[in-house]
Design a protein around this motif. Structure first.
Motif, PDB file in Angstrom:
ATOM      1  N   UNK A   1       0.824  -1.251   0.112  1.00 11.25           N
ATOM      2  CA  UNK A   1      -0.098   0.005  -0.098  1.00 11.25           C
ATOM      3  C   UNK A   1       0.883   1.368   0.056  1.00 11.25           C
ATOM      4  N   UNK A   2       2.186   1.136   0.073  1.00  7.98           N
ATOM      5  CA  UNK A   2       3.010   2.211   0.211  1.00  7.98           C
ATOM      6  C   UNK A   2       3.559   2.813  -1.233  1.00  7.98           C
ATOM      7  N   UNK A   3       3.091   2.044  -2.388  1.00  2.01           N
ATOM      8  CA  UNK A   3       3.681   2.344  -3.475  1.00  2.01           C
ATOM      9  C   UNK A   3       2.766   3.007  -4.374  1.00  2.01           C
ATOM     10  N   UNK A   4       1.559   3.682  -4.308  1.00  2.48           N
ATOM     11  CA  UNK A   4       0.452   4.176  -4.844  1.00  2.48           C
ATOM     12  C   UNK A   4       1.048   5.070  -5.958  1.00  2.48           C
ATOM     13  N   UNK A   5       2.192   6.055  -5.816  1.00  2.00           N
ATOM     14  CA  UNK A   5       2.500   6.674  -6.830  1.00  2.00           C
ATOM     15  C   UNK A   5       3.933   6.027  -7.366  1.00  2.00           C
ATOM     16  N   UNK A   6       4.407   4.972  -7.058  1.00  2.00           N
ATOM     17  CA  UNK A   6       5.654   4.434  -7.350  1.00  2.00           C
ATOM     18  C   UNK A   6       5.344   3.209  -8.248  1.00  2.00           C
ATOM     19  N   UNK A   7       6.449   2.835  -8.919  1.00  2.00           N
ATOM     20  CA  UNK A   7       6.271   1.396  -9.640  1.00  2.00           C
ATOM     21  C   UNK A   7       6.135   0.335  -8.702  1.00  2.00           C
ATOM     22  N   UNK A   8       5.389  -0.648  -9.072  1.00  2.45           N
ATOM     23  CA  UNK A   8       5.504  -1.875  -8.102  1.00  2.45           C
ATOM     24  C   UNK A   8       6.777  -2.464  -8.135  1.00  2.45           C
ATOM     25  N   UNK A   9       7.165  -2.948  -7.002  1.00  2.00           N
ATOM     26  CA  UNK A   9       8.660  -3.439  -6.847  1.00  2.00           C
ATOM     27  C   UNK A   9       8.627  -5.048  -6.760  1.00  2.00           C
ATOM     28  N   UNK A  10       9.567  -5.619  -7.810  1.00  2.00           N
ATOM     29  CA  UNK A  10       9.622  -7.024  -7.861  1.00  2.00           C
ATOM     30  C   UNK A  10      11.171  -7.330  -7.776  1.00  2.00           C
ATOM     31  N   UNK A  11      11.381  -8.017  -6.878  1.00  2.00           N
ATOM     32  CA  UNK A  11      12.836  -8.574  -6.184  1.00  2.00           C
ATOM     33  C   UNK A  11      12.851  -9.945  -6.974  1.00  2.00           C
ATOM     34  N   UNK A  12      14.067 -10.041  -7.543  1.00  2.38           N
ATOM     35  CA  UNK A  12      13.950 -11.620  -8.386  1.00  2.38           C
ATOM     36  C   UNK A  12      15.378 -12.351  -7.614  1.00  2.38           C
ATOM     37  N   UNK A  13      15.249 -13.527  -7.450  1.00  2.00           N
ATOM     38  CA  UNK A  13      16.376 -14.588  -7.082  1.00  2.00           C
ATOM     39  C   UNK A  13      16.083 -15.769  -8.029  1.00  2.00           C
ATOM     40  N   UNK A  14      16.718 -16.802  -7.947  1.00  4.44           N
ATOM     41  CA  UNK A  14      16.509 -18.160  -8.660  1.00  4.44           C
ATOM     42  C   UNK A  14      16.673 -19.224  -7.802  1.00  4.44           C
ATOM     43  N   UNK A  15      15.823 -20.332  -8.125  1.00  5.75           N
ATOM     44  CA  UNK A  15      15.914 -21.548  -7.299  1.00  5.75           C
ATOM     45  C   UNK A  15      17.187 -22.268  -7.949  1.00  5.75           C
ATOM     46  N   UNK A  16      18.016 -22.588  -6.800  1.00 10.43           N
ATOM     47  CA  UNK A  16      19.267 -23.123  -7.114  1.00 10.43           C
ATOM     48  C   UNK A  16      19.320 -24.365  -7.809  1.00 10.43           C
ATOM     49  N   UNK A  17      18.400 -25.239  -7.528  1.00 10.24           N
ATOM     50  CA  UNK A  17      18.327 -26.679  -8.097  1.00 10.24           C
ATOM     51  C   UNK A  17      17.778 -26.574  -9.505  1.00 10.24           C
ATOM     52  N   UNK A  18      16.371 -25.905  -9.376  1.00  6.14           N
ATOM     53  CA  UNK A  18      15.591 -25.703 -10.662  1.00  6.14           C
ATOM     54  C   UNK A  18      16.644 -25.326 -12.040  1.00  6.14           C
ATOM     55  N   UNK A  19      17.549 -24.266 -11.827  1.00  4.67           N
ATOM     56  CA  UNK A  19      18.311 -23.940 -12.849  1.00  4.67           C
ATOM     57  C   UNK A  19      19.084 -25.161 -13.385  1.00  4.67           C
ATOM     58  N   UNK A  20      19.203 -26.189 -12.767  1.00  9.49           N
ATOM     59  CA  UNK A  20      19.845 -27.254 -13.602  1.00  9.49           C
ATOM     60  C   UNK A  20      19.141 -28.259 -14.177  1.00  9.49           C
ATOM     61  N   UNK A  21      17.918 -27.934 -14.038  1.00  9.99           N
ATOM     62  CA  UNK A  21      16.702 -28.882 -14.751  1.00  9.99           C
ATOM     63  C   UNK A  21      16.313 -28.258 -16.127  1.00  9.99           C
ATOM     64  N   UNK A  22      16.965 -28.918 -17.295  1.00 14.48           N
ATOM     65  CA  UNK A  22      16.578 -28.309 -18.666  1.00 14.48           C
ATOM     66  C   UNK A  22      14.945 -28.676 -19.011  1.00 14.48           C
TER      67      UNK A  22
END
Length: 434
Positions: free
Chosen positions: A128-149
């Motif tokens: 509710x604090x970002x009414x005037x701001x872009x919506x924030x999305x922080x991104x990481x990866x799943x360590x094990x899924x990255x090896x799964x093709x």
């Protein structure tokens, strides 16, 4: 008319403090040019998330960005975190968390020192604090899924409202991230992660494995004997067990210790990597280890993105991220424009457009250091701002803010033109459906 308004996302790549300061300079210039209020999403990985964490502490930060920027610059240039403060924070993580890991150590002892603060705010406080701001999305990866093709959803997004896998859609309330779930029901609470830990998790790739081992080992040694209370003594004993006689954490112990994870997701969820359903815990890490820009968080189908402004603060080839994203999207059948990067032996320019087709968004790609703002001195600027640097002087911060800002200022008309183009495309698409 609302359905003709384009959905625009700004992406900040990784790059340690270079990315943190570069993103701040870019956003400040977007605001100065009257373009920031066009942005719906702001997504980052690694060092860019450090900038985001600093901004979103302030409700509606985009309405007072000059003041917020000045405060961040002052903190980075002149601020400090004492050894006592670092040690106290580490002890708090140790005493409160069942899943204490080297990410906690990295956040408390290294990241706090780089961003010059211990931020104990919770992500959900931003709701509710970002009414005037872009919506924030922080991104990481799943360590094990990255090896799964086969099961390719490695991207894990963290927002004030929910946290989960961007492509397959398995999410939990962000206040529960780190708690234990079984068949979709929370069965054990853990304290909500704070922003320092989130910055440590997002920014864990600023050093290679050997450098991380050396840095953490050195700081653990320095902490011995600072405070002799019973709780801290127990923590020190635990940490000392991870040290070899030479004072280094062995890779075997590191692997064993970091099997602890910050999130648990179990249950029968269609489309989710089977390993997520079968394992008790999940490991997440800096997304820059797989793709150094958060394309897949904003490419989530529900977000219906029309235009991506990619701010690339990476070291090395400035087109690696967008080329990789294009190839991966083709594999996953996600609409994305064709990307043809310039020859590697040519200096990058300051503005590239990869035009979207049909349902694919248009991508604007802006390398930080380029032929326009560096005027033949790209290598000099790259050497001045290397990824592993622990701090910048006030002069270095000011100069870098200026370089990043020039990339926006010099291309204001081009940005406006591309925004106009996606509006026309969206309007045309709507008429085609009538």
């Amino acid at each position: 008319m609302q359905d003709e308004v384009p959905n625009i996302a700004v992406l900040g790549s990784g790059g340690g403090l270079r990315a943190m300061v570069g993103l701040l300079g870019s956003l400040s210039q977007l605001e100065e040019e009257g373009l920031l209020d066009c942005i719906m999403y702001l997504s980052g990985v690694s060092g860019s998330t450090w900038c985001m964490a600093s901004l979103y502490k302030e409700a509606d930060w985009s309405t007072k960005l000059v003041t917020v920027k000045d405060n961040i610059v002052r903190r980075l240039a002149d601020g400090s975190v004492s050894w006592i403060e670092m040690h106290t924070k580490l002890a708090k993580y140790f005493s409160e968390k069942d899943n204490f890991s080297l990410t906690d150590v990295w956040a408390a002892l290294t990241v706090s020192n780089m961003v010059k603060e211990i931020d104990e705010h919770k992500l959900t406080e931003q709701r509710g604090n970002y009414t005037s701001d872009p919506y924030p999305i922080y991104t990481v990866i799943d360590k094990w899924c990255k090896y799964d093709r086969v099961n390719a959803d490695s991207w894990f997004e963290i927002t004030p409202d929910e946290s989960g896998y961007s492509l397959s859609g398995a999410f939990v309330d962000s206040s529960c991230w780190g708690s234990l779930f079984e068949n979709g029901k929370k069965i054990k609470d853990q304290p909500e992660i704070d922003m320092l830990y989130l910055q440590g998790l997002c920014g864990s790739a600023i050093a290679d494995m050997e450098a991380i081992l050396k840095e953490i080992s050195k700081k653990l040694q320095c902490l011995k004997g600072i405070n002799k209370c019973e709780e801290i003594e127990r923590m020190n004993l635990c940490l000392e067990k991870l040290l070899t006689p030479e004072g280094m954490i062995s890779k075997t112990e590191l692997k064993k210790h970091t099997m602890h994870v910050c999130s648990s997701l179990t249950g029968n969820v269609e489309g989710v990597d089977p390993s997520v359903l079968d394992s008790k815990t999940r490991d997440h890490e800096d997304a820059g280890l797989l793709l150094n820009s958060p394309y897949f968080s904003v490419l989530r189908k529900e977000r219906d993105i029309d235009l991506i402004i990619s701010l690339d603060f990476s070291a090395g080839n400035p087109f690696e991220t967008v080329v990789h994203a294009s190839k991966k999207c083709k594999e996953l059948q996600i609409p994305f424009p064709e990307v043809v990067a310039p020859a590697e032996d040519t200096e990058p320019q300051d503005f590239y457009v990869f035009r979207g087709y049909s349902k694919a968004p248009t991508v604007i790609h802006i390398p930080l250091f380029n032929a326009v703002n560096c005027k033949g001195e790209i290598e000099k600027w790259e050497k001045r701002y290397q990824t592993g640097q622990m701090s910048y002087s006030h002069e270095m911060i000011t100069d870098l803010l200026g370089k990043a800002g020039l990339n926006i200022k010099n291309n204001k008309e081009k940005l406006l033109k591309e925004i106009e183009n996606v509006i026309i495309k969206k309007k045309t698409s709507k008429l085609g459906k009538i």
